[in-house]
Design an enzyme around this catalytic site. Structure first.
Site, PDB file in Angstrom:
ATOM      1  CB  VAL A  27     -13.636 -46.225  11.861  1.00  0.00           C
ATOM      2  CG1 VAL A  27     -12.691 -47.399  11.722  1.00  0.00           C
ATOM      3  CG2 VAL A  27     -14.504 -46.071  10.621  1.00  0.00           C
ATOM      4  N   GLY A  28     -16.424 -44.935  13.352  1.00  0.00           N
ATOM      5  CA  GLY A  28     -17.061 -43.665  13.651  1.00  0.00           C
ATOM      6  C   GLY A  28     -18.542 -43.737  13.424  1.00  0.00           C
ATOM      7  CB  VAL A  35     -18.250 -45.141   9.179  1.00  0.00           C
ATOM      8  CG1 VAL A  35     -17.191 -45.485   8.138  1.00  0.00           C
ATOM      9  CG2 VAL A  35     -19.224 -44.109   8.615  1.00  0.00           C
ATOM     10  CG  ASP A 141     -22.068 -31.164   6.908  1.00  0.00           C
ATOM     11  OD1 ASP A 141     -21.678 -30.167   7.557  1.00  0.00           O
ATOM     12  OD2 ASP A 141     -22.238 -32.279   7.431  1.00  0.00           O
TER      13      ASP A 141
HETATM   14  N1  LIG Z   1     -14.638 -43.605   3.770  1.00  0.00           N
HETATM   15  C1  LIG Z   1     -14.342 -43.468   5.055  1.00  0.00           C
HETATM   16  N2  LIG Z   1     -13.176 -43.918   5.555  1.00  0.00           N
HETATM   17  C2  LIG Z   1     -12.901 -43.797   6.868  1.00  0.00           C
HETATM   18  N3  LIG Z   1     -13.683 -43.178   7.769  1.00  0.00           N
HETATM   19  C3  LIG Z   1     -14.855 -42.687   7.320  1.00  0.00           C
HETATM   20  C4  LIG Z   1     -15.249 -42.812   5.972  1.00  0.00           C
HETATM   21  N4  LIG Z   1     -16.462 -42.220   5.819  1.00  0.00           N
HETATM   22  C5  LIG Z   1     -16.801 -41.754   7.024  1.00  0.00           C
HETATM   23  N5  LIG Z   1     -15.860 -42.039   7.940  1.00  0.00           N
HETATM   24  C6  LIG Z   1     -15.882 -41.638   9.350  1.00  0.00           C
HETATM   25  O1  LIG Z   1     -17.100 -42.061   9.961  1.00  0.00           O
HETATM   26  C7  LIG Z   1     -17.682 -41.016  10.744  1.00  0.00           C
HETATM   27  C8  LIG Z   1     -19.082 -40.689  10.291  1.00  0.00           C
HETATM   28  O2  LIG Z   1     -19.087 -40.470   8.907  1.00  0.00           O
HETATM   29  P1  LIG Z   1     -19.937 -39.369   8.183  1.00  0.00           P
HETATM   30  O3  LIG Z   1     -19.510 -38.015   8.680  1.00  0.00           O
HETATM   31  O4  LIG Z   1     -19.823 -39.583   6.727  1.00  0.00           O
HETATM   32  O5  LIG Z   1     -21.388 -39.716   8.671  1.00  0.00           O
HETATM   33  P2  LIG Z   1     -22.648 -38.792   8.885  1.00  0.00           P
HETATM   34  O6  LIG Z   1     -23.655 -39.571   9.662  1.00  0.00           O
HETATM   35  O7  LIG Z   1     -23.104 -38.325   7.557  1.00  0.00           O
HETATM   36  O8  LIG Z   1     -21.984 -37.631   9.734  1.00  0.00           O
HETATM   37  P3  LIG Z   1     -22.401 -36.157  10.132  1.00  0.00           P
HETATM   38  O9  LIG Z   1     -23.064 -36.282  11.456  1.00  0.00           O
HETATM   39  O10 LIG Z   1     -21.074 -35.439  10.200  1.00  0.00           O
HETATM   40  O11 LIG Z   1     -23.267 -35.629   9.043  1.00  0.00           O
HETATM   41  C9  LIG Z   1     -16.715 -39.850  10.648  1.00  0.00           C
HETATM   42  O12 LIG Z   1     -15.841 -39.885  11.764  1.00  0.00           O
HETATM   43  C10 LIG Z   1     -15.916 -40.127   9.403  1.00  0.00           C
HETATM   44  O13 LIG Z   1     -14.622 -39.600   9.455  1.00  0.00           O
END
Ligand SMILES: Nc1ncnc2c1ncn2[C@@H]1O[C@H](COP(=O)(O)OP(=O)(O)OP(=O)(O)O)[C@@H](O)[C@H]1O
Length: 475
Positions: A27-28, A35, A141
């Protein structure tokens, strides 16, 4: 429609994960993670599997979330998997959308977000931030994309990969049974315990607060305890620097991140020495955190000794954006970010922020004198004096003057008409910003805001070499 994101296969081959979860789709992905939406086989619960590719980021997220599990506005961590030589996988509750989507969707609606909704979103954010700060956790953040929203309108702070605990757990009274994450979670023992196995140790609310006490203590008592804890932290830092979690990141120059410097056409004009605030200073924080639009000025000026207040600045930017549906300071580079802040708030001087001249990069970078700052009022047209005043209490130079989350929770603004709407009446978008076909910028609106490589954006720049390196003067 086929998922356009390239696939990472490692999680699909982990027996301990696929034995318990069916991975449905990615999903992302963020800077450090992928994720996935997945189904727990035992009860069909839909959850999120966050595969974190960075050791430190995973460590921080797990440690912070363990401390915060009692708060309804913090994402739930069900369990996690961690084995040596493999990425950590966090099992989180799945939340379909986020506040960025709420704002994005509201732009298409006449009237934007109703005031009663703005208040309810803000109250939920404030509850989450207050829980972090009571535990001396600085999120670092905060931005709309990291405020996830459930189908029924509950908002939860997520993405604690940059979070930092500003004191060592275990040294607060009434917290005797809380041992360090490493000891409790078998972190170094190549195990993947469920949270249940460590929750006993972490369930006693931290800092000696429990939910009952949280409700009862006065603001004065809250501040008194915070001040006491900060003092203890400093004492601990001095006496036992080895126990601090080192940031391990590279400090960024106030004018940009390290990668910005690599791209910098002026690179040959100055020397850059990273030893100040470098990554090997025990306990030092890095200034290179957060998403630029929401980054506090102390970070932009290279501070490595900042506090919880960096979150309060971000909170002010988020509140402003909920009111106007536009980012308050949409800088296209770190220099531009500072320039935008200064053009609104005015010149940064000792009068408005005592000891600002001690910020690491204060003398390195200067801007032309701003005779008439535009002021926050101009950024918040047609908003009530109360709303402007709330934003001003967060978006102010001196971190010591920023209102705490608890102060704002008690502000009369949230207790007067129009009252905050019930959560069930919040408008929750069906799509997530970035997954919406109509969105030209998508996820990149918040995640990729350009680099500092193009100094032409800022007109003439004078580069002077000084005893300590160089200075940049923008006009
Ligand atoms: N619990 C969750 N449920 C649904 N989608 C999620 C969840 N946690 C994260 N995501 C989605 O997954 C993607 C990446 O998550 P996240 O931002 O936590 O990762 P990151 O690598 O720490 O990101 P960033 O580059 O912003 O620091 C985002 O689009 C977020 O909305």
């Amino acid at each position: 429609m086929e998922n356009p994101l390239p696939k990472s296969w490692s999680i699909h081959t982990r027996p301990e994960i696929i034995a318990k979860y069916e991975i449905l789709e990615r999903v992302g992905s963020g800077a450090y993670s992928d994720v996935y939406r997945a189904r727990r086989l035992s009860d069909n619960l839909i959850i999120a599997l966050k595969e974190v590719h960075d050791y430190q980021s995973a460590f921080r997220e797990i440690e912070a979330l363990q401390m915060l599990q009692n708060c309804p506005n913090i994402i739930v961590l069900h369990e996690y998997f961690w084995r040596e030589d493999e990425d950590a996988v966090l099992v989180l509750e799945f939340l379909r959308t986020d506040l960025a989507a709420v704002i994005h969707e509201a732009k298409k609606t006449e009237g934007g977000i109703r005031l009663g909704e703005v208040k309810r979103w803000m109250l939920q954010i404030l509850c989450g931030v207050d829980a972090c700060h009571r535990n001396m956790i600085v999120h670092r953040d905060l931005k709309p994309g990291n405020l996830l929203v459930s189908d029924d309108g509950v908002l939860k702070l997520a993405d604690f990969g940059q979070a930092r605990i500003l004191m060592e757990p275990g040294f607060v009274a009434n917290n005797d049974n809380q041992q360090s994450f490493e000891q409790n979670a078998g972190y170094q023992e190549n195990t993947s315990p469920t949270l249940d196995s460590v929750s006993e140790a972490c369930s006693s609310p931290n800092l000696g607060f429990n939910n009952q006490v949280e409700e009862d203590i006065s603001k004065e008592e809250y501040f008194r305890q915070l001040v006491e804890l900060k003092a203890k932290r400093h004492a601990t830092d001095e006496s036992d620097k080895e126990t601090n979690i080192n940031d391990g990141d590279t400090s960024c120059l106030a004018t940009g991140t390290i990668s910005d410097i690599e791209d910098d056409p002026l690179k040959s004009s100055y020397s850059y020495e990273a030893e100040e605030g470098g990554d090997d200073r025990h306990g030092a924080l890095t200034s290179c955190v957060g998403t630029r639009w929401f980054r506090a000025p102390e970070l932009l000026y290279g501070s490595i000794d900042y506090g919880l207040e960096v979150d309060l600045w971000s909170l002010g930017c988020i509140f402003s954006e909920l009111l106007t549906l536009e980012p308050l300071f949409p800088g296209i580079s770190d220099i531009d970010q500072l320039g935008k802040i200064i053009s609104v708030l005015g010149n940064l001087t000792e009068e408005v922020w005592p000891s600002c001249s001690k910020l690491p990069d204060y003398r390195t970078i200067s801007f032309a004198n701003i005779e008439k700052p535009t002021g926050l009022e101009a950024c918040l047209p047609d908003r009530s004096p109360n709303e402007i005043s709330l934003v001003k209490r967060l978006v102010c130079y001196d971190p010591a003057n920023r209102a705490t989350a608890m102060e704002l929770l008690n502000d009369k603004y949230f207790n007067e008409e129009p009252f905050p709407l019930p959560i069930s009446e919040l408008h929750v978008p069906l799509t997530k910003h970035g997954h919406d076909e109509d969105s030209p910028g998508g996820l990149n609106d918040y995640n990729d805001m350009g680099s500092d490589s193009d100094f032409d954006e800022f007109g003439p720049v004078n580069v002077r070499t000084t005893g300590s390196g160089f200075s940049l003067q923008f006009s």
